[in-house]
Design a protein around this motif. Structure first.
Motif, PDB file in Angstrom:
ATOM      1  N   THR A 149      71.585 -54.254  58.076  1.00 56.81           N
ATOM      2  CA  THR A 149      72.064 -53.618  59.232  1.00 56.81           C
ATOM      3  C   THR A 149      73.513 -54.083  59.150  1.00 56.81           C
ATOM      4  O   THR A 149      74.377 -53.024  59.628  1.00 56.81           O
ATOM      5  CB  THR A 149      71.488 -54.413  60.629  1.00 56.81           C
ATOM      6  N   GLY A 150      73.868 -55.042  58.953  1.00 55.88           N
ATOM      7  CA  GLY A 150      75.480 -55.549  58.820  1.00 55.88           C
ATOM      8  C   GLY A 150      76.174 -54.531  57.792  1.00 55.88           C
ATOM      9  O   GLY A 150      77.296 -54.083  58.183  1.00 55.88           O
ATOM     10  N   ARG A 151      75.485 -54.489  56.774  1.00 55.03           N
ATOM     11  CA  ARG A 151      76.172 -53.639  55.320  1.00 55.03           C
ATOM     12  C   ARG A 151      76.243 -52.371  55.762  1.00 55.03           C
ATOM     13  O   ARG A 151      77.092 -51.458  55.776  1.00 55.03           O
ATOM     14  CB  ARG A 151      75.158 -53.782  54.209  1.00 55.03           C
ATOM     15  N   MET A 152      75.148 -51.753  56.514  1.00 54.00           N
ATOM     16  CA  MET A 152      75.191 -50.183  56.961  1.00 54.00           C
ATOM     17  C   MET A 152      76.348 -49.894  58.053  1.00 54.00           C
ATOM     18  O   MET A 152      77.022 -49.094  58.000  1.00 54.00           O
ATOM     19  CB  MET A 152      73.889 -49.927  57.421  1.00 54.00           C
ATOM     20  N   ARG A 153      76.487 -51.043  59.033  1.00 55.83           N
ATOM     21  CA  ARG A 153      77.606 -50.870  59.997  1.00 55.83           C
ATOM     22  C   ARG A 153      78.919 -50.971  59.208  1.00 55.83           C
ATOM     23  O   ARG A 153      79.877 -50.138  59.716  1.00 55.83           O
ATOM     24  CB  ARG A 153      77.435 -51.999  60.988  1.00 55.83           C
ATOM     25  N   THR A 154      79.171 -51.848  58.360  1.00 54.20           N
ATOM     26  CA  THR A 154      80.353 -51.820  57.622  1.00 54.20           C
ATOM     27  C   THR A 154      80.687 -50.515  56.906  1.00 54.20           C
ATOM     28  O   THR A 154      81.679 -50.220  56.823  1.00 54.20           O
ATOM     29  CB  THR A 154      80.522 -53.116  56.489  1.00 54.20           C
ATOM     30  N   TRP A 155      79.729 -49.906  56.072  1.00 51.82           N
ATOM     31  CA  TRP A 155      79.711 -48.804  55.338  1.00 51.82           C
ATOM     32  C   TRP A 155      79.945 -47.679  56.281  1.00 51.82           C
ATOM     33  O   TRP A 155      81.042 -46.972  56.118  1.00 51.82           O
ATOM     34  CB  TRP A 155      78.341 -48.471  54.885  1.00 51.82           C
ATOM     35  N   ARG A 156      79.510 -47.670  57.582  1.00 51.17           N
ATOM     36  CA  ARG A 156      79.745 -46.421  58.632  1.00 51.17           C
ATOM     37  C   ARG A 156      81.234 -46.692  58.964  1.00 51.17           C
ATOM     38  O   ARG A 156      82.038 -45.657  59.247  1.00 51.17           O
ATOM     39  CB  ARG A 156      78.739 -46.456  59.700  1.00 51.17           C
TER      40      ARG A 156
END
Length: 318
Positions: free
Chosen positions: A308-315
């Motif tokens: 979830t954290g990686r996806m938030r950073t990517w967005r």
């Protein structure tokens, strides 16, 4: 090039001229990335190990019996989180770690339980190395905490052995008693050797080492009490004092290096002391299986939080 020809500088270069130089910037080297890679590999290995242990024998322990007492689950959770909470207190003092360290310390505990011994310490060292802004030299502190924890366990085993052996030696086979005595002697000699060469072994100040020792001692005592209370909730016909005696014996057996089949030895000793052979064996199997289930749930939770954290950073980067 002519002498009077102007030399290109970063300020005079065009974007087109600078583009090739940007491409020549060195990528992050493997030397800098190894803590992240090691932590990832160990995380996958932990998940595989928990799954193997759970589906091999763990689920059988859950199917045998399910305690109905809510007190069992309350005290079981207290005993389960005793180690990572105490580790967090220690590293909070040493490094002022953020709350995110609690997850890493739980993974450290899981790796030490499931994989080869001290794998969890290697994982936590890699976790700290990946955050060098938090601590400059993590190896010395991780090493010292591990060694002091071992010394505390050996001291506890020595004290418990001094109490338990005179009371229960008649219930144990002579060869097992002999192995226990040799194990205690070895643990004592090893601890004394570490203390004798403490200036060369330890990196932390003495006041920090004593703090670690007392926190570890509190952890061992708290774990014994909470496990005894959990088991007493399931089989209340056995007194709490007897459960404390048995859990202390379990702690003693777990710290002795030369004893084969430690779990079987403790189970047989416990059955001889309090009876309830079927109920006791089912309770121990359920406790072990519940520990594996908690390992698996936490790994899945940490994995989901990471994704979830990686996806938030990517967005955000987009």
């Amino acid at each position: 090039m002519r002498v009077d020809e102007p030399v290109s500088t970063p300020s005079t270069m065009s974007a087109a001229d600078a583009a090739p130089l940007v491409a020549l910037k060195p990528v992050q080297t493997l030397r800098r990335r190894w803590p992240v890679l090691l932590a990832t590999v160990l995380s996958v290995a932990m998940l595989v190990g928990v799954g193997y242990e759970l589906f091999a024998d763990g689920l059988a322990g859950i199917r045998r019996v399910t305690p109905t007492s809510s007190g069992f689950y309350l005290f079981f959770l207290a005993s389960y989180f005793m180690l990572p909470v105490c580790d967090f207190v220690i590293f909070r003092r040493l490094w002022n770690v953020p709350p995110a360290a609690f997850g890493a310390l739980n993974r450290k505990r899981i790796a030490n339980d499931i994989l080869i011994g001290y794998t969890g310490d290697a994982y936590f060292y890699a976790w700290a190395r990946a955050r060098l802004e938090m601590v400059a030299a993590p190896f010395g502190a991780v090493k010292d905490v591990t060694i002091v924890s071992g010394i505390t366990g050996n001291v506890t085993a020595l004290l418990l052995g001094a109490v338990a052996l005179p009371l229960g030696y008649q219930l144990i086979a002579p060869e097992v008693v002999s192995a226990m005595i040799w194990s205690l002697a070895f643990a004592t000699a090893l601890s004394l050797a570490l203390l004798l060469f403490s200036k060369r072994v330890f990196s932390l100040p003495r006041r920090d080492l004593w703090f670690i020792f007392w926190v570890d001692l509190l952890r061992i005592g708290g774990s014994c009490v909470t496990v005894a209370l959990a088991w007493a909730c399931v089989i209340p016909s056995v007194s709490l004092g007897m459960w404390l005696f048995l859990v202390a014996g379990r702690q003693l057996v777990s710290r002795l290096p030369f004893l084969p089949n430690k779990d079987l030895l403790f189970a047989n000793f416990a059955i001889l002391v309090i009876g309830h052979d079927r109920a006791l064996s089912d309770l121990m199997a359920f406790t072990a299986a519940s520990t594996l289930v908690m390992h698996g749930l936490l790994l899945l939770l940490f994995g989901a939080a990471y994704v979830t954290g990686r996806m938030r950073t990517w967005r955000e980067e987009r």
